[in-house]
Write a protein that holds these residues in place. Structure first.
Motif, mmCIF file in Angstrom:
data_model
loop_
_atom_site.group_PDB
_atom_site.id
_atom_site.type_symbol
_atom_site.label_atom_id
_atom_site.label_comp_id
_atom_site.label_asym_id
_atom_site.label_seq_id
_atom_site.Cartn_x
_atom_site.Cartn_y
_atom_site.Cartn_z
ATOM 1 N N ALA A 108 0.815 -1.213 0.000
ATOM 2 C CA ALA A 108 0.000 0.000 0.000
ATOM 3 C C ALA A 108 0.852 1.267 0.000
ATOM 4 O O ALA A 108 0.448 2.298 -0.538
ATOM 5 C CB ALA A 108 -0.939 -0.007 1.205
ATOM 6 N N ALA A 109 2.034 1.180 0.615
ATOM 7 C CA ALA A 109 2.924 2.342 0.663
ATOM 8 C C ALA A 109 3.696 2.531 -0.639
ATOM 9 O O ALA A 109 4.333 3.565 -0.835
ATOM 10 C CB ALA A 109 3.889 2.214 1.832
ATOM 11 N N GLY A 110 3.677 1.508 -1.502
ATOM 12 C CA GLY A 110 4.277 1.663 -2.816
ATOM 13 C C GLY A 110 5.707 1.186 -2.954
ATOM 14 O O GLY A 110 6.410 1.600 -3.888
ATOM 15 N N VAL A 111 6.170 0.317 -2.056
ATOM 16 C CA VAL A 111 7.502 -0.285 -2.235
ATOM 17 C C VAL A 111 7.461 -1.178 -3.471
ATOM 18 O O VAL A 111 6.586 -2.044 -3.595
ATOM 19 C CB VAL A 111 7.917 -1.089 -0.995
ATOM 20 C CG1 VAL A 111 9.241 -1.821 -1.252
ATOM 21 C CG2 VAL A 111 8.040 -0.173 0.221
ATOM 22 N N LYS A 112 8.400 -0.986 -4.391
ATOM 23 C CA LYS A 112 8.362 -1.677 -5.683
ATOM 24 C C LYS A 112 9.431 -2.768 -5.779
ATOM 25 O O LYS A 112 10.488 -2.677 -5.142
ATOM 26 C CB LYS A 112 8.554 -0.672 -6.824
ATOM 27 C CG LYS A 112 7.452 0.373 -6.923
ATOM 28 C CD LYS A 112 7.740 1.364 -8.032
ATOM 29 C CE LYS A 112 6.594 2.356 -8.192
ATOM 30 N NZ LYS A 112 6.357 3.141 -6.957
ATOM 31 N N PRO A 113 9.156 -3.802 -6.588
ATOM 32 C CA PRO A 113 10.173 -4.840 -6.842
ATOM 33 C C PRO A 113 11.448 -4.198 -7.397
ATOM 34 O O PRO A 113 11.403 -3.256 -8.190
ATOM 35 C CB PRO A 113 9.509 -5.732 -7.887
ATOM 36 C CG PRO A 113 8.044 -5.554 -7.669
ATOM 37 C CD PRO A 113 7.876 -4.110 -7.269
#
Length: 383
Positions: free
Chosen positions: A84-89
């Motif tokens: 939800a916080a937007g940490v991306k692969p």
């Protein structure tokens, strides 16, 4: 082998109802059975139960967080916090090596890469100095993002953990994260009921999580909670964890891939009951810690106490032994004589999934790994 019988005898005297004395055994001393039966009688035993929303409201009042979203575990709450916080692969996340494996597992399962910085010896949580030194010496700012100069990857978040319920220097960590454009995601899994400078742990970062596992200070058997003051983030986490199902009177339509991670009502019923006497649970555990401190001071064995500016829940009590050899002797004797004890976790970078991860000097983490042992910490039933 040293004579540790005085220690085992004392611990057994604190928990005469247990044989053997367990490390942290849940106690159900209120309306748990009543509310569980009520939940069953309603037939709404899944996440649509009112007990789920009741518990979310109670946690908001306890912690001061604006939003709370109940999940099936602390691990999955942390997973949803990342998503939800937007940490991306492909991004990196700074963590600490002295933690339960779930913290690192969530980072990797989200496609990110852990970077480990050392802890402070007194808090056992992430060291602001180690974090600052790493960032100043190994990163640069580009386009409003923190870039690891060693790997070229974006470092998007920092995840400190409040070890055994003892708050780390979370305000200093927040300041450092703000200076370097890092999201602060608090792993407060072990610290429900702990406060730092008058604020509940888990209310310093952009988003945080609590755990209500069977061995936690507050238990729902299995469960966790996502906390945030960001209403949009909370709504996103709730949406994704409820299979990303679009609101409808009776239809099923999903615009995105979601997960089924919301806490069932039967679990929340137990937690709602425990929250009714949670202040007594904390009072009991803090009293036990004081008794332990007095006893171990008499033996000349350091007992781990709450850090400065903190009010800890003392989830798991801990002592510091002379060295690893004495630690092993103590573990062997106590566990063979009716008292469950355990060492601190193996450091993350010493295990195959994480041994390749970048890390700083780990003097404090390795010292604690060699010296620290957890001792029985259950609520004593005379509350």
């Amino acid at each position: 082998m040293k004579d540790f019988s005085q220690i085992t005898d004392y611990i057994k005297s604190l928990y005469p109802e247990m044989d053997p004395v367990l490390l942290h055994c849940p106690q159900f001393l209120g309306n748990e059975k009543k509310y569980l039966n009520e939940c069953i009688d309603t037939k709404f035993v899944s996440y649509v139960s009112h007990f789920v929303t009741d518990m979310e409201e109670q946690i908001k009042k306890l912690t001061g967080a604006k939003c709370a979203v109940a999940m099936v575990s602390g691990t999955e709450a942390l997973h949803m916090a990342f998503v939800a916080a937007g940490v991306k692969p492909g991004e990196e996340v700074i963590s600490q090596p002295l933690t339960f494996a779930a913290t690192s597992a969530v980072i990797v399962n989200c496609g990110a890469i852990p970077v480990y910085v050392d802890v402070d010896r007194d808090t056992m949580g992430m060291s602001p100095k180690a974090l600052k030194d790493f960032l100043e010496n190994n990163t640069k700012q580009a386009g409003g993002k923190c870039i690891n100069k060693n790997t070229g990857r974006v470092i998007s978040a920092c995840v400190p953990m409040h070890t055994f319920g003892h708050p780390c220097r979370i305000d200093e960590i927040r300041t450092i994260c703000d200076e370097h454009n890092l999201m602060l995601i608090e792993d407060a899994a072990e610290s429900v009921g702990s406060f730092y400078k008058g604020k509940h742990t888990g209310t310093f970062g952009k988003v945080s999580i609590l755990s209500f596992n069977g061995n936690k200070t507050l238990t729902t058997g299995g469960g966790g909670m996502l906390l945030t003051d960001d209403e949009e983030l909370a709504a996103r986490a709730k949406y994704l964890s409820t299979t990303a199902k679009e609101p409808a009177k009776w239809g099923y339509y999903h615009k995105e891939v979601g997960w089924n991670l919301r806490m069932p009502g039967v679990n929340a019923a137990i937690g709602a009951a425990q929250l009714e006497y949670f202040d007594k649970i904390i009072e009991n555990k803090r009293e036990t810690a004081q008794m332990y401190k007095k006893f171990f001071d008499g033996l000349g064995i350091p007992f781990v106490t709450e850090p400065e500016n903190s009010r800890a829940n003392y989830w798991l009590n801990a002592i510091l032994l002379k060295d690893r050899a004495e630690r092993e002797e103590f573990l062997e004797y106590t566990n063979s004589n009716g008292v469950q004890t355990r060492p601190i976790w193996t450091l993350m970078y010493k295990m195959p999934p994480y041994e390749h991860c970048e890390r700083t000097d780990m003097t404090n983490s390795e010292w604690l790994e060699d010296h620290l042992v957890n001792i029985p910490s259950s609520v004593r039933t005379s509350i």
